[in-house]
Each structure stands twice: as structure tokens, then as C-alpha cells.
Design an enzyme around this catalytic site. Sequence first.
Site, mmCIF file in Angstrom:
data_model
loop_
_atom_site.group_PDB
_atom_site.id
_atom_site.type_symbol
_atom_site.label_atom_id
_atom_site.label_comp_id
_atom_site.label_asym_id
_atom_site.label_seq_id
_atom_site.Cartn_x
_atom_site.Cartn_y
_atom_site.Cartn_z
ATOM 1 N N CYS A 180 -4.890 3.918 9.714
ATOM 2 C CA CYS A 180 -5.753 5.078 9.994
ATOM 3 C C CYS A 180 -7.068 4.638 10.621
ATOM 4 O O CYS A 180 -7.986 5.439 10.750
ATOM 5 C CB CYS A 180 -6.000 5.885 8.720
ATOM 6 S SG CYS A 180 -6.737 4.919 7.400
ATOM 7 N N TYR B 211 0.848 -1.194 0.000
ATOM 8 C CA TYR B 211 0.000 0.000 0.000
ATOM 9 C C TYR B 211 0.889 1.252 0.000
ATOM 10 O O TYR B 211 0.769 2.119 0.861
ATOM 11 C CB TYR B 211 -0.926 0.033 1.213
ATOM 12 C CG TYR B 211 -1.714 -1.231 1.469
ATOM 13 C CD1 TYR B 211 -2.980 -1.394 0.913
ATOM 14 C CD2 TYR B 211 -1.199 -2.260 2.268
ATOM 15 C CE1 TYR B 211 -3.710 -2.547 1.156
ATOM 16 C CE2 TYR B 211 -1.928 -3.412 2.507
ATOM 17 C CZ TYR B 211 -3.187 -3.547 1.952
ATOM 18 O OH TYR B 211 -3.905 -4.690 2.209
HETATM 19 N N1 SAH Z 1 1.846 4.638 2.363
HETATM 20 C C1 SAH Z 1 1.282 5.683 1.531
HETATM 21 C C2 SAH Z 1 -0.175 5.433 1.128
HETATM 22 C C3 SAH Z 1 -1.125 5.009 2.216
HETATM 23 S S1 SAH Z 1 -2.836 5.144 1.815
HETATM 24 C C4 SAH Z 1 1.447 7.028 2.185
HETATM 25 O O1 SAH Z 1 1.695 7.131 3.389
HETATM 26 O O2 SAH Z 1 1.353 8.039 1.481
HETATM 27 C C5 SAH Z 1 -3.267 3.558 1.282
HETATM 28 C C6 SAH Z 1 -2.913 3.280 -0.151
HETATM 29 O O3 SAH Z 1 -3.311 1.934 -0.452
HETATM 30 C C7 SAH Z 1 -3.598 4.154 -1.192
HETATM 31 O O4 SAH Z 1 -2.637 4.716 -2.013
HETATM 32 C C8 SAH Z 1 -4.503 3.179 -1.969
HETATM 33 O O5 SAH Z 1 -4.613 3.510 -3.332
HETATM 34 C C9 SAH Z 1 -3.784 1.882 -1.784
HETATM 35 N N2 SAH Z 1 -4.558 0.621 -1.882
HETATM 36 C C10 SAH Z 1 -5.845 0.406 -1.573
HETATM 37 N N3 SAH Z 1 -6.158 -0.894 -1.689
HETATM 38 C C11 SAH Z 1 -5.025 -1.542 -2.082
HETATM 39 C C12 SAH Z 1 -4.697 -2.908 -2.347
HETATM 40 N N4 SAH Z 1 -5.612 -3.871 -2.242
HETATM 41 N N5 SAH Z 1 -3.431 -3.195 -2.707
HETATM 42 C C13 SAH Z 1 -2.498 -2.219 -2.809
HETATM 43 N N6 SAH Z 1 -2.757 -0.913 -2.565
HETATM 44 C C14 SAH Z 1 -3.994 -0.575 -2.206
#
Ligand code: SAH
Length: 457
Positions: A413, A317
Site C-alpha cells: 500500500c 502479514y
Molecule cells: N494480507 C492481509 C493483511 C494486510 S495488512 C489482508 O489483505 O487483509 C498488514 C498486516 O500486517 C496487518 O494485519 C498487521 O497487523 C500485520 N503486521 C504488521 N506488522 C507485522 C509484522 N512485523 N509481522 C507480521 N504481521 C505484521
Amino acid sequence: MSKTLPVQKNDYIDVEFEDLTHDGAGVAKVDGYPIFVQGGLPGEKANIKVIKVNKGYGVGRMVQLLERSYFRIDIAQEEKHKFGGCQLEHISYEGQMKFKENQVRQVLTRIGKLENVTVHPVLGMEHTWQYRNKAQVPVGEKDGKLISGFFKPRSHEIVDTKESLIQLPEVNQAIQAVKEICSELGVKAYNEETHKGDLRHIMARYGKQTGELMVVIITRTNDFPNRNSIVEEIVARLPKVKSIVHNVNSKRTNVIIGDKTKVLWGSEVIYDYIGDVKFAISALSFYQVNPDQTKVLYDKALEYAGLNGNETVIDAYCGIGTISLFLAQKAKKVYGVEIVKEAIEDATRNAELNEISNAEFAVGKAEDIIPKWYDEGITADVLVVDPPRKGCDEALLQTIVEMKPAKIVYVSCNPGTLARDLRILEDGGYETLEVQPVDMFPQTTHVECVAKLVLKK
Ligand code: SAH
């Protein structure tokens, strides 16, 4: 049925509040029957009117406060709820931090059955207003003019709002200017019921360190009236704007962002810094909304990862690669995975921008890509997850338990799904050593956490 309940609808009763719900309402109990009252604080006594009685709980309205909490602060009646979403605005910051710490502890115990985990006091911030770098507001119409703001609780009525005190002034100004320009140039607001009209949402994002502003206009149709004049006016009235993006959402849905995105003017991205690391951020990419606290959060994640330079790290993520690039400076190799294609394009660009060559990114679901990597022989010494509110996918947790990274850093979160997932990881052989709540969202009930887990010997 209500005869068996200790209170009846429309009763006026005196109560004492014992607790707060996760959304910030006071909880009073009458013979064990909980009654939720917006605005009540633990330790306070009040006269309330019972406005609803369900089988398991009731809802009340505050009539008169009889004894006030040390943590209560006064807000003028006309100011209350003016800005939307500030559920804790009547609590001093000290009280908000206590509330969040308790909430995390309770949820970890209740949902995660994690009685002995160390939960640290919340890492809070100094300036607890005007911190958000992003807003996306719904647009409606009133008396022939466009309005924008937030939905009244439990309704679809928009409250026209000039500013939100939790947003950076640049963000407020941008939203207001775009709304006024579109109003002057004859753009009609989208109407949810008739599925007619154009303008659905306005989004603004501001790079606090660089002073770069992005505006995103979200409409129902591919084109909207006076598009070029609108762009010219935005450029003229918002000197900090670096990027104007148009997103089309033609569906009947309450999802904000649609499938088609086009740059109308300027750059595809804006830039910002977290610490020394520079990030390109495009319209559809996730980027933390509280830039000051983001540094605090990532520093804690980095500390919990405890890297010495020899590790392979997976950042699930990963968004635009924010945490990945923080970690890459201290690790041998970092693999990031993220579902949004544009975010991975940003992540790759961000690695180059910062001359970081030991980070590699893949588009896809973490629960698909990480098992695939594992089959190909890529395993992690340290694994970082930072999922959206719904938490990690079960399949991903299973792969982690098989892969057995020595350490897991879980950034979350949502304490509820964090607790659920920690329980699964504990049952799979991990021990949660400590949890650090970080306040990314002052005045609201939201709280971010970083948890450190190690594989049990
Ligand atoms: N670590 C990053 C983003 C966290 S938010 C930061 O701190 O900026 C969570 C992220 O997970 C988002 O960018 C969203 O698009 C992504 N996401 C959601 N579901 C997902 C999945 N099944 N696999 C991979 N990424 C995913």
C-alpha cells in the site's frame, strides 16, 4: 538568504505546473526552484501567491487559474475538502488513474532504480464514491454537543462532518447515530490537552456482502456514563448492527486503539465475503476497506502466484487469512503469519468456516517467525508479503533471500517502501517482472500495488 532564491514570500507570479507531488499538490518550477501549490494540475497555468520560501522549495496558493487541464473537474467552492482526505477530488477519475500510474513508475525508478519493470495501467473501479466499508473518526465537542469528522489539515481541530462521500452510507449512518446517541445521553468527548473526558473515537465497519454492521466505541476510561442505555439505543436505531464493541485507550497518544477490548452486545465478529470465501472479522483485525477492489487485488496476487497445487506457500502479514485462504484453494499448503493475535484467531476460524484444511497460522512478527520456520525446515515455493505502510523488515528480506522461494508476490500500500524493498530483493537475486497498481482508494492519493518477482537462474 532568500535573496538568492528566484522568488520572495508574498510575490504574485504566473507559473505552469509540470507535475504532482505524491500528496497531490501541483509542482511549478521557477528557474529550477520547485513551488508546491495545492490544487494545481500538470499542464495548467495559474497566477499564484508565494506564501512560504524554504531553501529547497517554496509553497504557493492558487490565486487564479489561467489555463485548465483536461483532467480538471469542477467542484463547488463550498464542497471542496468538505469530506476530508479526498486530495484528488478535483481530478477526473481518468486523470487520477494516470496520476497513480505515473507515481508508481517514478517511485520505482527513483527509489528502486528499476528502470525496466513493466508497470501496468491502474485497475480502477466503476463506482468511485461510497466504497469504504470502514471509518474511524475522532470525537470532539462544540457548543455542548459532540462533533465528529476529520482533523483540519495540520491541526487538531475537528471538522464536524455528517457524511463522507467515499464511505458506504451504512458507515456514515452508524457514525452519526452513535455520535448523536452519546451526545443525548451525556457522554463527554475526550480532550487531548487536559486528558479528561471519555469518548475518543467511533469506529464502524460494514460487511457489504452480508449487511452486518460493527460499531466500536473507544473511550479513555473503563466505564462511561449510561453505557447500557447507549447500547440499547444503538440496537434500536441501527437495525443492521450485529456487534457493539468497547475499546479502552487510557494513554496520552494519538494511536487510536487501546489495549482493552470487550464485546458490549452481540457477536465478537461480523462476517463478509470476498468472492466465495467467507470471513469473520473482529474489531482489531485488519480488513481491506474497499471490498469490491479487494477481489481484484487478490485475484491478481493469485494470478502472480501461478499455483499448480503442489506448492508450499508462506503468506507473511496475513491478517485474518484473506490472501492465505484464496491461495490455499490452489496450493498444497499455506502458512500464514501475523502480529495481531485476534487476527490469527479470525484466520483460524476462517479456514474452518470455509472447510480449508491446508492452511496453518502463527501469531508473531514475520521477521521472527519465518526465520524460525526456515530453521525448522519449512521453506516456501511461493512467498507472499503484504506489509503495512512501512514495508518489510530488513531481517525478513534477508531470510527470504536465503530461503530462495522461486516466486515472490509483493502486495503493497506504499510505493515508496515497495521500491526500497524490491531493490533489496533484486540485489539478493530476484527479478521484478511486473507491477500492477490497483485503485483501492479513489479520490485519494493512495495506491495499492502487486508486484511479481522470480528468482534469477
Ligand atoms: N494480507 C492481509 C493483511 C494486510 S495488512 C489482508 O489483505 O487483509 C498488514 C498486516 O500486517 C496487518 O494485519 C498487521 O497487523 C500485520 N503486521 C504488521 N506488522 C507485522 C509484522 N512485523 N509481522 C507480521 N504481521 C505484521
